[in-house]
Design a protein around this motif. Structure first.
Motif, PDB file in Angstrom:
ATOM      1  N   THR A 110       0.854  -1.246  -0.079  1.00  0.00           N
ATOM      2  CA  THR A 110       0.027   0.069  -0.011  1.00  0.00           C
ATOM      3  C   THR A 110       0.962   1.267  -0.038  1.00  0.00           C
ATOM      4  N   ASP A 111       0.343   2.224  -0.600  1.00  0.00           N
ATOM      5  CA  ASP A 111       0.794   3.443  -0.682  1.00  0.00           C
ATOM      6  C   ASP A 111      -0.053   4.791  -0.314  1.00  0.00           C
ATOM      7  N   THR A 112       0.540   5.905   0.239  1.00  0.00           N
ATOM      8  CA  THR A 112      -0.258   6.961   0.423  1.00  0.00           C
ATOM      9  C   THR A 112       0.649   8.197  -0.219  1.00  0.00           C
ATOM     10  N   ILE A 113      -0.226   8.898  -0.737  1.00  0.00           N
ATOM     11  CA  ILE A 113       0.534  10.044  -1.538  1.00  0.00           C
ATOM     12  C   ILE A 113      -0.257  11.261  -1.368  1.00  0.00           C
ATOM     13  N   THR A 114       0.344  12.332  -0.546  1.00  0.00           N
ATOM     14  CA  THR A 114      -0.503  13.614  -0.472  1.00  0.00           C
ATOM     15  C   THR A 114       0.005  14.598  -1.275  1.00  0.00           C
ATOM     16  N   SER A 129      -5.152  23.813  -2.215  1.00  0.00           N
ATOM     17  CA  SER A 129      -5.887  22.455  -2.179  1.00  0.00           C
ATOM     18  C   SER A 129      -5.151  21.398  -1.581  1.00  0.00           C
ATOM     19  N   GLU A 130      -5.627  20.459  -1.173  1.00  0.00           N
ATOM     20  CA  GLU A 130      -5.024  19.250  -0.533  1.00  0.00           C
ATOM     21  C   GLU A 130      -5.570  17.989  -0.946  1.00  0.00           C
ATOM     22  N   ILE A 131      -5.038  17.124  -1.842  1.00  0.00           N
ATOM     23  CA  ILE A 131      -5.582  15.650  -2.115  1.00  0.00           C
ATOM     24  C   ILE A 131      -4.831  14.477  -1.624  1.00  0.00           C
ATOM     25  N   GLN A 132      -5.417  13.700  -1.091  1.00  0.00           N
ATOM     26  CA  GLN A 132      -4.944  12.485  -0.490  1.00  0.00           C
ATOM     27  C   GLN A 132      -5.048  11.134  -1.622  1.00  0.00           C
ATOM     28  N   ILE A 133      -4.110  10.402  -1.907  1.00  0.00           N
ATOM     29  CA  ILE A 133      -4.377   9.270  -2.872  1.00  0.00           C
ATOM     30  C   ILE A 133      -3.833   8.099  -2.216  1.00  0.00           C
ATOM     31  N   ASN A 134      -4.525   7.120  -2.039  1.00  0.00           N
ATOM     32  CA  ASN A 134      -4.361   5.983  -1.209  1.00  0.00           C
ATOM     33  C   ASN A 134      -4.458   4.645  -2.241  1.00  0.00           C
ATOM     34  N   THR A 135      -3.445   3.934  -2.433  1.00  0.00           N
ATOM     35  CA  THR A 135      -3.417   2.738  -3.490  1.00  0.00           C
ATOM     36  C   THR A 135      -3.034   1.412  -2.802  1.00  0.00           C
ATOM     37  N   GLU A 136      -3.488   0.380  -3.241  1.00  0.00           N
ATOM     38  CA  GLU A 136      -3.137  -0.996  -2.836  1.00  0.00           C
ATOM     39  C   GLU A 136      -2.748  -1.798  -4.399  1.00  0.00           C
ATOM     40  N   GLU A 144      -1.415  -5.175 -10.129  1.00  0.00           N
ATOM     41  CA  GLU A 144      -2.981  -4.581 -10.349  1.00  0.00           C
ATOM     42  C   GLU A 144      -2.975  -3.441  -9.185  1.00  0.00           C
ATOM     43  N   VAL A 145      -3.520  -2.281  -9.628  1.00  0.00           N
ATOM     44  CA  VAL A 145      -3.299  -1.266  -8.694  1.00  0.00           C
ATOM     45  C   VAL A 145      -4.859  -0.862  -8.566  1.00  0.00           C
ATOM     46  N   THR A 146      -5.478  -0.534  -7.453  1.00  0.00           N
ATOM     47  CA  THR A 146      -6.702   0.076  -6.898  1.00  0.00           C
ATOM     48  C   THR A 146      -6.525   1.041  -5.916  1.00  0.00           C
ATOM     49  N   GLY A 147      -7.500   2.250  -5.951  1.00  0.00           N
ATOM     50  CA  GLY A 147      -7.333   3.079  -4.857  1.00  0.00           C
ATOM     51  C   GLY A 147      -8.273   4.242  -4.802  1.00  0.00           C
ATOM     52  N   THR A 148      -8.093   5.201  -4.210  1.00  0.00           N
ATOM     53  CA  THR A 148      -8.904   6.282  -4.014  1.00  0.00           C
ATOM     54  C   THR A 148      -8.159   7.428  -3.892  1.00  0.00           C
ATOM     55  N   LEU A 149      -9.088   8.584  -4.312  1.00  0.00           N
ATOM     56  CA  LEU A 149      -8.462   9.876  -3.894  1.00  0.00           C
ATOM     57  C   LEU A 149      -9.471  10.814  -3.461  1.00  0.00           C
ATOM     58  N   LYS A 150      -9.077  11.560  -2.383  1.00  0.00           N
ATOM     59  CA  LYS A 150     -10.166  12.505  -1.994  1.00  0.00           C
ATOM     60  C   LYS A 150      -9.445  13.650  -1.154  1.00  0.00           C
ATOM     61  N   GLY A 151     -10.177  14.775  -1.463  1.00  0.00           N
ATOM     62  CA  GLY A 151      -9.356  15.997  -0.927  1.00  0.00           C
ATOM     63  C   GLY A 151     -10.235  17.245  -0.764  1.00  0.00           C
ATOM     64  N   ALA A 152      -9.663  18.526  -0.467  1.00  0.00           N
ATOM     65  CA  ALA A 152     -10.614  19.675  -0.674  1.00  0.00           C
ATOM     66  C   ALA A 152      -9.675  20.937  -1.099  1.00  0.00           C
ATOM     67  N   GLY A 153     -10.615  21.930  -1.565  1.00  0.00           N
ATOM     68  CA  GLY A 153      -9.638  23.055  -1.926  1.00  0.00           C
ATOM     69  C   GLY A 153     -10.590  24.284  -1.977  1.00  0.00           C
ATOM     70  N   GLU A 154      -9.990  25.220  -2.400  1.00  0.00           N
ATOM     71  CA  GLU A 154     -10.732  26.682  -2.605  1.00  0.00           C
ATOM     72  C   GLU A 154     -10.176  27.392  -3.690  1.00  0.00           C
ATOM     73  N   GLN A 155     -11.308  27.853  -4.571  1.00  0.00           N
ATOM     74  CA  GLN A 155     -10.601  28.712  -5.745  1.00  0.00           C
ATOM     75  C   GLN A 155     -11.745  29.819  -5.838  1.00  0.00           C
ATOM     76  N   GLN A 156     -11.585  30.882  -6.140  1.00  0.00           N
ATOM     77  CA  GLN A 156     -12.416  32.148  -6.206  1.00  0.00           C
ATOM     78  C   GLN A 156     -13.610  31.964  -5.615  1.00  0.00           C
ATOM     79  N   GLY A 157     -13.382  31.895  -4.124  1.00  0.00           N
ATOM     80  CA  GLY A 157     -14.415  31.974  -3.176  1.00  0.00           C
ATOM     81  C   GLY A 157     -15.274  30.895  -3.211  1.00  0.00           C
ATOM     82  N   MET A 158     -14.925  29.864  -3.762  1.00  0.00           N
ATOM     83  CA  MET A 158     -15.897  28.338  -3.875  1.00  0.00           C
ATOM     84  C   MET A 158     -15.082  27.328  -3.042  1.00  0.00           C
ATOM     85  N   ASP A 159     -15.754  26.648  -2.373  1.00  0.00           N
ATOM     86  CA  ASP A 159     -15.030  25.401  -1.590  1.00  0.00           C
ATOM     87  C   ASP A 159     -15.434  24.293  -2.606  1.00  0.00           C
ATOM     88  N   LEU A 160     -14.261  23.422  -2.754  1.00  0.00           N
ATOM     89  CA  LEU A 160     -14.112  22.223  -3.738  1.00  0.00           C
ATOM     90  C   LEU A 160     -13.856  21.069  -2.861  1.00  0.00           C
TER      91      LEU A 160
END
Length: 295
Positions: free
Chosen positions: A182-186, A192-199, A221-237
């Motif tokens: 497994t690996d974790t990439i931030t 913004s900040e996005i975290q990617i977790n893979t197996e 064979e790789v599977t994983g998820t990405l999840k994160g948050a950010g802000e641009q031009q006054g909008m939350d992402l």
């Protein structure tokens, strides 16, 4: 009385036998560093002090998002050359010095093409602690090596190296056997900040010679998820997605050196926008990456 000369003559053959046996044992132990295909290969990173390895990596990414019926296509191409210098072992882990020799990024979209200034990165170095199985345990100084991307602000090179070396099994493996890592990439920037977790499920496929080096060929064979948050031009992402991909990589098992890897991946997800107008934006990303030891 025992004659000293006879004693000497009697001991000599015994000593010869013991020395030969000892040297023979050393030879076996040397071979045992990597095992053998019949009983299983022992795969580990082995980096003698002051050894310098140079790598070239390239990545292509194509992102497509749908905004209010309009398709926005963004292509990102990046290339990096870096050097890895072995500084010795500490608590059985490799102490490495990583230097960025060159780096380029090109972003092409409907708004045109841009290439950020990377002069603040080129020539900079940081330290890495790498386990014998290829786990990046610590990156010291990487976060401070930064460049600026339009709309993202300052970002560091750290995420590029958090999972740069593929992971080994930690046990002897035979052809056809598998292991999981497994690996974790931030990925962080000012906006913004996005975290990617893979197996990754690795399979030892066989042997192949790459640039004159005897290598094992491994697929994953790789599977994983990405999840994160950010802000641009006054909008939350908020970002969310699923990842699937495949790796094919080569490891010089007798030298203990990572030689080459080709990776492809596909991510599908969405960007949730909160602001004056809430919306959900579908997103897909296709990746292709190659990293190889320079001749």
């Amino acid at each position: 009385m025992i004659n000293r000369q006879n004693l000497k003559r009697g001991l000599l053959p015994v000593l010869v036998v013991l020395v030969v046996a000892f040297l023979g044992g050393c030879a076996v132990k040397k071979g045992d560093l990597w095992g053998d295909p019949e009983t299983g290969l022992i795969l580990q990173y082995r980096m003698p002090v002051d050894q310098i390895l140079k790598y070239h990596s390239s990545e292509e990414m194509n992102q497509i998002i749908e905004v209010m019926g309009q398709t926005i296509d963004v292509e990102v191409n990046s290339k990096t050359a870096f050097s890895v210098k072995a500084k010795g072992l500490k608590e059985d882990n490799h102490q490495l010095g990583i230097t960025i020799d060159s780096m380029s990024i090109s972003v092409v979209s409907s708004e045109g093409e841009l290439s950020p200034d990377l002069s603040s990165v080129i020539g900079k170095s940081f330290d890495m602690t790498l386990s014998p199985l290829g786990k990046e345990l610590e990156l010291s100084g990487a976060e401070s090596i930064q460049y600026e991307l339009p709309s993202e602000g300052k970002t560091s090179i750290a995420s590029d190296f958090q999972a740069i070396f593929p992971n080994l099994a930690g046990r002897s493996v035979k052809i056809g056997e598998t292991w999981t890592s497994t690996d974790t990439i931030t990925e962080k920037s000012e906006s913004s900040e996005i975290q990617i977790n893979t197996e990754s499920v690795h399979t030892l496929q066989g042997f192949e010679t790459v640039d004159g080096m005897e290598c094992v060929k491994i697929t994953a064979e790789v599977t994983g998820t990405l999840k994160g948050a950010g802000e641009q031009q006054g909008m939350d992402l908020a970002f969310e997605g699923e990842i699937k991909g495949t790796d094919t990589w080569y490891f010089a098992y007798k030298k203990g050196i990572f030689v080459k890897m080709i990776s492809t991946a596909f991510a599908e997800g969405s960007i949730e926008v909160s602001g004056p107008q809430d919306m959900s934006i579908p997103m897909t990303q296709e990746f292709k990456m190659e990293i190889k030891l320079a001749k």
